[in-house]
Design an enzyme around this catalytic site. Structure first.
Site, PDB file in Angstrom:
ATOM      1  N   HIS A 256      24.644  64.352  28.401  1.00 32.14           N
ATOM      2  CA  HIS A 256      24.015  63.344  27.544  1.00 32.14           C
ATOM      3  C   HIS A 256      22.506  63.502  27.689  1.00 32.14           C
ATOM      4  O   HIS A 256      21.955  63.377  28.783  1.00 32.14           O
ATOM      5  CB  HIS A 256      24.438  61.933  27.946  1.00 32.14           C
ATOM      6  CG  HIS A 256      23.844  60.868  27.074  1.00 32.14           C
ATOM      7  ND1 HIS A 256      24.475  60.397  25.938  1.00 32.14           N
ATOM      8  CD2 HIS A 256      22.655  60.210  27.141  1.00 32.14           C
ATOM      9  CE1 HIS A 256      23.715  59.486  25.367  1.00 32.14           C
ATOM     10  NE2 HIS A 256      22.611  59.346  26.059  1.00 32.14           N
ATOM     11  N   CYS A 257      21.846  63.756  26.566  1.00 25.19           N
ATOM     12  CA  CYS A 257      20.402  64.023  26.580  1.00 25.19           C
ATOM     13  C   CYS A 257      19.670  62.811  26.008  1.00 25.19           C
ATOM     14  O   CYS A 257      19.749  62.549  24.803  1.00 25.19           O
ATOM     15  CB  CYS A 257      20.077  65.271  25.763  1.00 25.19           C
ATOM     16  SG  CYS A 257      18.313  65.697  25.786  1.00 25.19           S
TER      17      CYS A 257
END
Length: 386
Positions: free
Chosen positions: A168-169
């Site tokens: 998850h960025c």
């Protein structure tokens, strides 16, 4: 009088999807709820490029080549396009099991594991799956009520299982998975090139100005009319932003280039799935860098399985004003209404069944008589005479 009319309200499937995502443009845009750092990313890219195009590009286009701003514009547009494509797309979210499907899976698990005595630890819910002559474990997700496909994982931030989950960025405001990983890689690659490009030509700009008026005079230069409008303080600010961005973005690009060459994800690399003590070989790698890169970056892109813009129809009752036809014997509504009667603004059903008149119906005291039969007086009539 008002009439009840059943009307169907159109509800899109994205309005009922579980998880912690936000949707825009009628479900076409899908992002995580935490978007603050994504806005910071946009501000840094847009701000740095705006300063570069406003000041340095004008001077360098005249002194060196007009191709400098053109190439910078191409890199900027490509980086922005891949960033928005990564941020606004479905990363590969797997739908949760329906109640019937979840119940069926529970029955399968109970049938496989049998009855577990009370107080004893439940066995892990896994299934063995063979890929390229190697056993891969499919883990059960207690939130989504499904056995996750190979390489899928549950994102704790978005609260969804994502196919081929990488990470998850927060910088792009979305998960990075099977459906947007290639755009994420192209984004960080183009951003690295753009950062190096701006950083290099900022140094060239300062060097050219220093050759003409000296380095100290260049630093002391104040804004004026073109071509001396340089705002050196802003140029130094661009250099600092590019310098600190350079190490992180270029390093991240190198790391993901390494992962693409091995056909591996960040999640697998952190967990040591294929480099642990067992030294299990990666069953997804083709053993060739070119084939791995082609599969990750050029392979067919699977469609989204969420069907976000699908239609769910729900009936909604609405009141429609209009005259209600009455039968020949229907009475007029009373002027006053009691507490249990319909109030103003509420809808009332108007029956259209004709009510027979009193003349057409026989009363309980009367009976049909045959011709020549005398009427029989009722007991009440006799008592009245006495």
């Amino acid at each position: 009088m008002s009439v009840m009319v059943a009307r169907k309200k159109v509800v899109r499937k994205w309005e009922k999807l579980p998880g912690r995502n936000t949707f825009c443009c009628d479900g076409r845009i899908m992002m995580a709820r935490q978007k603050g750092i994504f806005y910071l990313t946009l501000f840094l890219i847009l701000g740095t490029c705006a300063l570069f195009f406003a000041f340095e590009c004008r001077y360098l286009a005249v002194q060196l080549s007009p191709a400098i701003p053109v190439f910078a514009a191409v890199l900027f547009l490509f980086a922005m396009a891949t960033l928005l494509r990564t941020s606004f797309s479905d990363p590969g979210v797997i739908p949760r099991a329906l109640p019937d499907e979840a119940a069926f899976i529970e029955m399968e698990i109970e049938a496989t594991n049998g009855t577990v005595p009370q107080g004893q630890r439940l066995p892990p819910r896994i299934k063995n799956f063979q890929i390229n002559n190697q056993i891969v474990k499919l883990k059960y997700c207690y939130t989504c009520k499904i056995f996750r496909p190979p390489r899928a994982s549950h994102c704790s931030i978005c609260d969804n299982c994502v196919e081929r989950f990488d990470h998850h960025c927060p910088w792009v405001g979305n998960c990075v998975g099977k459906r947007n990983y290639r755009y994420f890689y192209l984004f960080i690659l183009s951003l690295s090139l753009l950062t190096i490009y701006i950083f290099t030509f900022n140094i060239v700009y300062v060097a050219l100005k220093s050759l003409k008026i000296g380095f100290l005079n260049t630093l002391k230069e104040t804004p004026g009319t073109y071509p001396s409008m340089s705002l050196t303080v802003l140029t130094v600010l661009e250099v600092l932003i590019c310098f600190f961005t350079l190490w992180s973005v270029v390093g991240l690009t190198g790391f993901h280039t390494f992962l693409v060459a091995l056909n591996q994800t960040t999640n697998e690399d952190i967990k040591g799935s294929w480099t642990g003590k067992n030294r299990v070989q990666n069953p997804y790698s083709h053993g060739n860098i070119v084939k791995n890169c082609c599969e990750v970056l050029c392979g067919p892109l699977p469609p989204s399985v969420l069907d976000r813009r699908g239609i769910l129809q729900q009936e909604e009752s609405t009141a429609q004003e209009g005259s209600c036809p009455r039968g020949p014997g229907t009475q007029e509504p009373l002027a006053t209404q009691g507490p249990g009667q319909a109030q103003e603004g509420h809808s009332v059903f108007c029956p259209q069944v004709p009510v027979p008149s009193v003349s057409d119906t026989e009363t309980p005291e009367e009976k049909q008589q045959t011709p020549g039969e005398l009427p029989v007086p009722s007991p009440d009539a006799g008592r009245a005479e006495h």
